[in-house]
Design an enzyme around this catalytic site. Structure first.
Site, PDB file in Angstrom:
ATOM      1  N   CYS A 112      -5.437  -1.410   8.327  1.00 16.98           N
ATOM      2  CA  CYS A 112      -6.506  -0.420   8.467  1.00 16.98           C
ATOM      3  C   CYS A 112      -7.884  -0.942   8.090  1.00 16.98           C
ATOM      4  CB  CYS A 112      -6.168   0.825   7.649  1.00 16.98           C
ATOM      5  SG  CYS A 112      -6.151   0.552   5.851  1.00 16.98           S
ATOM      6  N   CYS A 163       0.816  -1.212   0.000  1.00 20.50           N
ATOM      7  CA  CYS A 163       0.000   0.000   0.000  1.00 20.50           C
ATOM      8  C   CYS A 163       0.851   1.264   0.000  1.00 20.50           C
ATOM      9  CB  CYS A 163      -0.936  -0.004   1.207  1.00 20.50           C
ATOM     10  SG  CYS A 163      -2.084   1.387   1.235  1.00 20.50           S
TER      11      CYS A 163
END
EC number: 2.8.1.13
Length: 375
Positions: free
Chosen positions: A201, A104
């Site tokens: 997350c 990411c």
């Protein structure tokens, strides 16, 4: 310095670290612009009925208003799911153990930061990562942050030079406690008391429940399989290979009369190999898709070490280039639980020399035997 050179785009999560980053950069004379990426929705504590914005957007906007800085929201939920979440699921469905933050940061968040920086006329980008930059022989290197408990250099090994050249990391010389105290001194007491963010997350709790929520037919698609020992003998049933990771001991739900660990996962056969702690150890490791800043620095380094998972201790090692895609790593001290899909990040002291993804270790003994004299 023209106006663009004074402008920095900060990735704002609304949390402690990005908030402190904004304030510090303002104090250093930069014109701060904030952007909050809406990647994955989690239940909000603050939004009112009819308002679907998540907490991080609301908190970041409130901070931006207090600091008097420009703030934007980048809705990247669709792309995030297609790239990051899909990769996470695909890796587990192949019997690998992914770390989504490694993918990411360089391939998603920092790329989007650069795009938004260009749109908002910002020369620089910044985040609340606990790490530093160091220049050597015309190249920039990520350096581990001073707070070893919060160091995030492990996640950034894939960042290319063109992105590093735009980065500012103001938190690299601070500890987390010092950042909290800094916020208190600046009048942000409530922010200083804030909690820690989730490690992944988009997952709350067990990743297995997340896999089931995203792949409702996973239990029928994969189904139960066999636990086997190192000789391939079936010793019990398991719930399906995606629910296990290399090195796992707890939650196996099998009684063997001694501690057992996951040694290997075979997605094709839906088998999970179990063994003892000694069998989990490794002398060599195969890695692939490497990104090394300067290969000669890596090969000639006398103080080379590798971290094979986040928060793991660096292990002294040597590296041999097998081809343009693979490296063979020889450990110089004890290593165990080599998990395909995780990142292997190489360090010279605190400086990141590069990294790679841990590959399947099938055939590693023969590869090591054929190349042991080349180190």
């Amino acid at each position: 310095m023209n106006n663009r050179d004074k402008r920095v785009l900060v990735g704002m999560s609304g949390g402690i670290d990005s908030s402190a980053t904004c304030i510090m950069l303002q104090e250093q004379g930069y014109e701060v612009v904030g952007v909050t990426m809406r990647t994955w929705d989690v239940p909000s504590r603050f939004s009112t009925p009819g308002q679907d914005e998540p907490d991080d957007v609301l908190e970041a906007r409130a901070l931006a208003e207090r600091l008097g800085i420009e703030h934007h929201v980048a809705d990247v939920r669709k792309e995030f799911k297609q790239i990051i979440v899909k990769h996470f699921i695909d890796e587990y469905m192949q019997g690998r153990t992914p770390n989504p933050c490694v993918l990411c940061n360089p391939l998603f968040k920092e790329r989007i930061l650069c795009e938004w920086a260009d749109q908002t006329n910002c020369a620089h980008i910044s985040t609340g990562h606990y790490c530093r930059l160091e220049e050597r022989k015309g190249k920039l290197y990520i350096v581990a942050g001073d707070d070893q408990t919060k160091d995030q250099s492990y996640f950034l090994w894939k960042l290319p030079q063109e992105i590093l050249q735009r980065f500012l990391f103001p938190l690299g010389t601070y500890t987390k406690q010092e950042v909290r105290e800094y916020l208190r001194q600046k009048g942000f007491e409530a922010k200083a008391r804030g909690g820690e963010s989730m490690e992944i997350c988009f997952i709350e709790g067990d990743y297995r429940n997340f896999l089931r929520s995203q792949c409702p037919d996973i239990d029928t698609q994969v189904g139960p399989g066999w636990f086997v020992n190192s000789k391939g003998v079936k010793i019990g049933q398991h719930k399906g290979f995606p629910y296990y990771t290399i090195g796992q001991r707890k939650g196996l739900e099998i009684a063997l009369g001694h501690p057992a660990y996951v040694l290997r996962i075979n997605a094709e056969k839906n088998t999970v190999m179990l063994g003892d702690a000694e069998e989990l150890k490794a002398e060599y490791m195969l890695v692939e898709d490497y990104h090394i800043t300067e290969m000669q620095d890596l090969l000639q380094c006398k103080d080379l070490s590798v971290r094979i998972r986040y928060r793991s201790k660096p292990i002294p090692c040597q590296v041999l280039v097998l081809d343009e895609k693979q490296l063979l790593v020889r450990f110089l001290s004890e290593a165990s639980a080599i998990a395909p899909g995780q990142s292997a990040v190489f360090y010279e002291g605190k400086r990141v020399l590069g990294g790679a993804f841990i590959a399947s270790q099938r055939g590693i003994r023969k590869i090591a035997a054929d190349n042991q004299d080349k180190f």
